[in-house]
Scaffold this active site. Structure first.
Site, mmCIF file in Angstrom:
data_model
loop_
_atom_site.group_PDB
_atom_site.id
_atom_site.type_symbol
_atom_site.label_atom_id
_atom_site.label_comp_id
_atom_site.label_asym_id
_atom_site.label_seq_id
_atom_site.Cartn_x
_atom_site.Cartn_y
_atom_site.Cartn_z
ATOM 1 N N TYR A 38 -3.332 -61.734 -17.961
ATOM 2 C CA TYR A 38 -2.047 -61.904 -17.269
ATOM 3 C C TYR A 38 -0.937 -62.424 -18.187
ATOM 4 O O TYR A 38 -0.221 -63.386 -17.829
ATOM 5 C CB TYR A 38 -2.198 -62.863 -16.071
ATOM 6 C CG TYR A 38 -3.270 -62.505 -15.049
ATOM 7 C CD1 TYR A 38 -3.734 -61.197 -14.902
ATOM 8 C CD2 TYR A 38 -3.814 -63.483 -14.229
ATOM 9 C CE1 TYR A 38 -4.718 -60.890 -13.976
ATOM 10 C CE2 TYR A 38 -4.785 -63.179 -13.292
ATOM 11 C CZ TYR A 38 -5.243 -61.878 -13.182
ATOM 12 O OH TYR A 38 -6.212 -61.582 -12.258
ATOM 13 N N ILE A 221 -7.123 -66.911 -3.015
ATOM 14 C CA ILE A 221 -6.240 -67.392 -4.091
ATOM 15 C C ILE A 221 -4.889 -66.663 -4.051
ATOM 16 O O ILE A 221 -4.585 -65.857 -4.932
ATOM 17 C CB ILE A 221 -6.907 -67.236 -5.480
ATOM 18 C CG1 ILE A 221 -7.538 -65.840 -5.644
ATOM 19 C CG2 ILE A 221 -7.940 -68.333 -5.700
ATOM 20 C CD1 ILE A 221 -7.925 -65.524 -7.096
ATOM 21 N N LYS A 223 -1.052 -65.841 -4.668
ATOM 22 C CA LYS A 223 -0.116 -66.176 -5.749
ATOM 23 C C LYS A 223 1.230 -66.498 -5.120
ATOM 24 O O LYS A 223 1.755 -65.724 -4.310
ATOM 25 C CB LYS A 223 0.022 -64.989 -6.693
ATOM 26 C CG LYS A 223 0.787 -65.280 -7.961
ATOM 27 C CD LYS A 223 2.273 -65.033 -7.879
ATOM 28 C CE LYS A 223 2.663 -63.593 -7.819
ATOM 29 N NZ LYS A 223 4.139 -63.384 -7.773
ATOM 30 N N ASN A 233 1.483 -71.791 2.035
ATOM 31 C CA ASN A 233 0.082 -71.384 1.882
ATOM 32 C C ASN A 233 -0.865 -72.584 2.016
ATOM 33 O O ASN A 233 -1.917 -72.496 2.644
ATOM 34 C CB ASN A 233 -0.110 -70.673 0.546
ATOM 35 C CG ASN A 233 0.762 -69.428 0.445
ATOM 36 O OD1 ASN A 233 1.265 -68.939 1.459
ATOM 37 N ND2 ASN A 233 0.963 -68.927 -0.767
HETATM 38 P P1 NAP Z 1 -1.076 -61.772 -3.311
HETATM 39 O O1 NAP Z 1 -1.438 -63.194 -3.507
HETATM 40 O O2 NAP Z 1 -1.776 -60.991 -2.270
HETATM 41 O O3 NAP Z 1 0.474 -61.627 -3.038
HETATM 42 C C1 NAP Z 1 1.425 -62.199 -3.852
HETATM 43 C C2 NAP Z 1 2.777 -61.903 -3.209
HETATM 44 O O4 NAP Z 1 2.857 -62.661 -1.992
HETATM 45 C C3 NAP Z 1 3.930 -62.332 -4.072
HETATM 46 O O5 NAP Z 1 4.952 -61.350 -3.911
HETATM 47 C C4 NAP Z 1 4.361 -63.652 -3.463
HETATM 48 O O6 NAP Z 1 5.733 -63.880 -3.589
HETATM 49 C C5 NAP Z 1 4.050 -63.420 -2.018
HETATM 50 N N1 NAP Z 1 3.828 -64.682 -1.315
HETATM 51 C C6 NAP Z 1 2.918 -65.639 -1.598
HETATM 52 N N2 NAP Z 1 3.000 -66.644 -0.705
HETATM 53 C C7 NAP Z 1 3.992 -66.294 0.149
HETATM 54 C C8 NAP Z 1 4.554 -66.924 1.306
HETATM 55 N N3 NAP Z 1 4.074 -68.071 1.738
HETATM 56 N N4 NAP Z 1 5.563 -66.286 1.944
HETATM 57 C C9 NAP Z 1 6.034 -65.082 1.504
HETATM 58 N N5 NAP Z 1 5.542 -64.447 0.431
HETATM 59 C C10 NAP Z 1 4.532 -65.054 -0.238
HETATM 60 O O7 NAP Z 1 -1.207 -60.926 -4.659
HETATM 61 P P2 NAP Z 1 -1.815 -61.063 -6.097
HETATM 62 O O8 NAP Z 1 -0.922 -61.845 -6.957
HETATM 63 O O9 NAP Z 1 -2.210 -59.690 -6.468
HETATM 64 O O10 NAP Z 1 -3.210 -61.850 -5.926
HETATM 65 C C11 NAP Z 1 -3.351 -63.233 -6.017
HETATM 66 C C12 NAP Z 1 -4.126 -63.640 -7.223
HETATM 67 O O11 NAP Z 1 -5.394 -63.001 -7.290
HETATM 68 C C13 NAP Z 1 -3.472 -63.247 -8.555
HETATM 69 O O12 NAP Z 1 -2.388 -64.067 -8.818
HETATM 70 C C14 NAP Z 1 -4.648 -63.371 -9.484
HETATM 71 O O13 NAP Z 1 -4.869 -64.727 -9.808
HETATM 72 C C15 NAP Z 1 -5.786 -62.843 -8.633
HETATM 73 N N6 NAP Z 1 -6.087 -61.417 -8.895
HETATM 74 C C16 NAP Z 1 -7.296 -61.101 -9.435
HETATM 75 C C17 NAP Z 1 -7.610 -59.767 -9.692
HETATM 76 C C18 NAP Z 1 -8.945 -59.423 -10.273
HETATM 77 O O14 NAP Z 1 -9.158 -58.259 -10.658
HETATM 78 N N7 NAP Z 1 -9.871 -60.347 -10.357
HETATM 79 C C19 NAP Z 1 -6.694 -58.745 -9.391
HETATM 80 C C20 NAP Z 1 -5.482 -59.104 -8.822
HETATM 81 C C21 NAP Z 1 -5.189 -60.437 -8.565
HETATM 82 P P3 NAP Z 1 6.316 -64.988 -4.617
HETATM 83 O O15 NAP Z 1 5.689 -64.687 -5.939
HETATM 84 O O16 NAP Z 1 7.773 -64.745 -4.540
HETATM 85 O O17 NAP Z 1 5.917 -66.339 -4.090
#
Ligand code: NAP
Length: 265
Positions: A38, A221, A223, A233
């Site tokens: 990342y 988890i 983000k 969250n």
């Molecule tokens: P996610 O957590 O499903 O979604 C993130 C989105 O949700 C961002 O646009 C964020 O906006 C928004 N958000 C978060 N809290 C919010 C709230 N309370 N109200 C409104 N919007 C909100 O997506 P993700 O980043 O893909 O997944 C989370 C984590 O999983 C990653 O950060 C990473 O650590 C991990 N991950 C792992 C893999 C793997 O292959 N192992 C793949 C993908 C992700 P803002 O940023 O503006 O707050």
């Protein structure tokens, strides 16, 4: 049960991201997930957890292309340097790759002996991958499997989640809000979430997180890159859903048939 993800963060958004992670920590979201993949995220996490390392359950991941025995060790050492710490609480193989698991796990075990990681696990492993990993790694070695899991993508419930429960492997739900594609408040499913949320004085995202972690083996988890989002969250903690509410969400976001391959982002 609810932790914090990280993702690619550019310099302009770095102070906000650091503040969000720190607010999340203040509010008990102590599991922080990052990866060598990342970009500068590990540097951002390092800044956020400086002088607070002992509060954090810190997770990072090795890229499959680096996951030879020595490559795994070197990748971990680079991550530790970027994070400004001497240890990870858990270190994951980001997805199944071409290096034999024997190699990767030998690297993990060496790191564990050295105290550079306290546990290790996998990510994006389907049941066949888990079976192979179990054979190579041995009983009780795989701490967790981090997998895609959100309202619109429940494929892990078919076989991965039951396998992990049976084998004592924690499931970490990544992209729990659908990677930015959360159901809108005017969609049929979104209306159900809003309605349940209103009856609890909660938000639809809090209801979604609570639904995902309804099973005791599952962590999530999300983000967040603002303190407001992090606080929202973290507010999931106190929310409890009734069986009837869980059934409404289940009906609004049906499981669907088992896909031939485990979906990943
Ligand atoms: P996610 O957590 O499903 O979604 C993130 C989105 O949700 C961002 O646009 C964020 O906006 C928004 N958000 C978060 N809290 C919010 C709230 N309370 N109200 C409104 N919007 C909100 O997506 P993700 O980043 O893909 O997944 C989370 C984590 O999983 C990653 O950060 C990473 O650590 C991990 N991950 C792992 C893999 C793997 O292959 N192992 C793949 C993908 C992700 P803002 O940023 O503006 O707050």
């Amino acid at each position: 049960m609810i932790g914090q993800g990280t993702w690619y963060i550019d310099d302009a958004n770095r102070p906000r991201a650091v503040a969000a992670l720190r607010r999340g920590l203040d509010l008990g979201m102590t599991h922080i997930d990052t990866a060598e993949m990342y970009g500068d995220a590990e540097l951002v996490v390092g800044e956020a957890i400086a002088r607070r390392r002992d509060e954090v359950f810190l997770v990072s991941k090795v890229l499959p292309s680096n996951a030879s025995r020595n490559g795994t060790i070197a990748a971990c050492e680079r991550s530790l340097a970027r994070l400004g710490t001497d240890r990870l609480d858990c270190y994951l193989l980001h997805w199944p790759g071409s290096h034999p698991l024997e190699e990767t796990f030998a690297g993990f075990e060496r790191l564990r002996e050295q105290g550079k990681i306290l546990s290790w696990g996998v990510s994006n492993f389907d049941v066949a991958d888990l079976e192979a990993a179990w054979k190579v790694g041995g009983k009780g070695r795989i701490a967790c499997n981090q997998v895609l899991y959100h309202l619109g993508e429940r494929a892990i419930e078919h076989a991965v989640l039951p396998w992990c429960v049976e084998h004592g492997v924690a499931v970490v739900a990544y992209s729990p809000f659908g990677h930015g594609d959360f159901p809108g408040p005017r969609t049929p499913g979104g209306l159900v979430m809003e309605d349940i949320a209103a009856s609890h004085g909660a938000t639809a995202r809090q209801v979604a997180l609570r639904f995902l972690v309804r099973h005791p083996s599952v962590f999530a988890i999300p983000k967040a890159s603002s303190v407001e989002h992090a606080a929202e969250n973290a507010g999931t903690g106190a929310l409890r859903l009734t069986d009837a509410e869980l059934a409404r969400i289940d009906a609004a976001f049906p499981l669907g048939p088992r896909p031939s391959r485990l979906p990943m982002l």
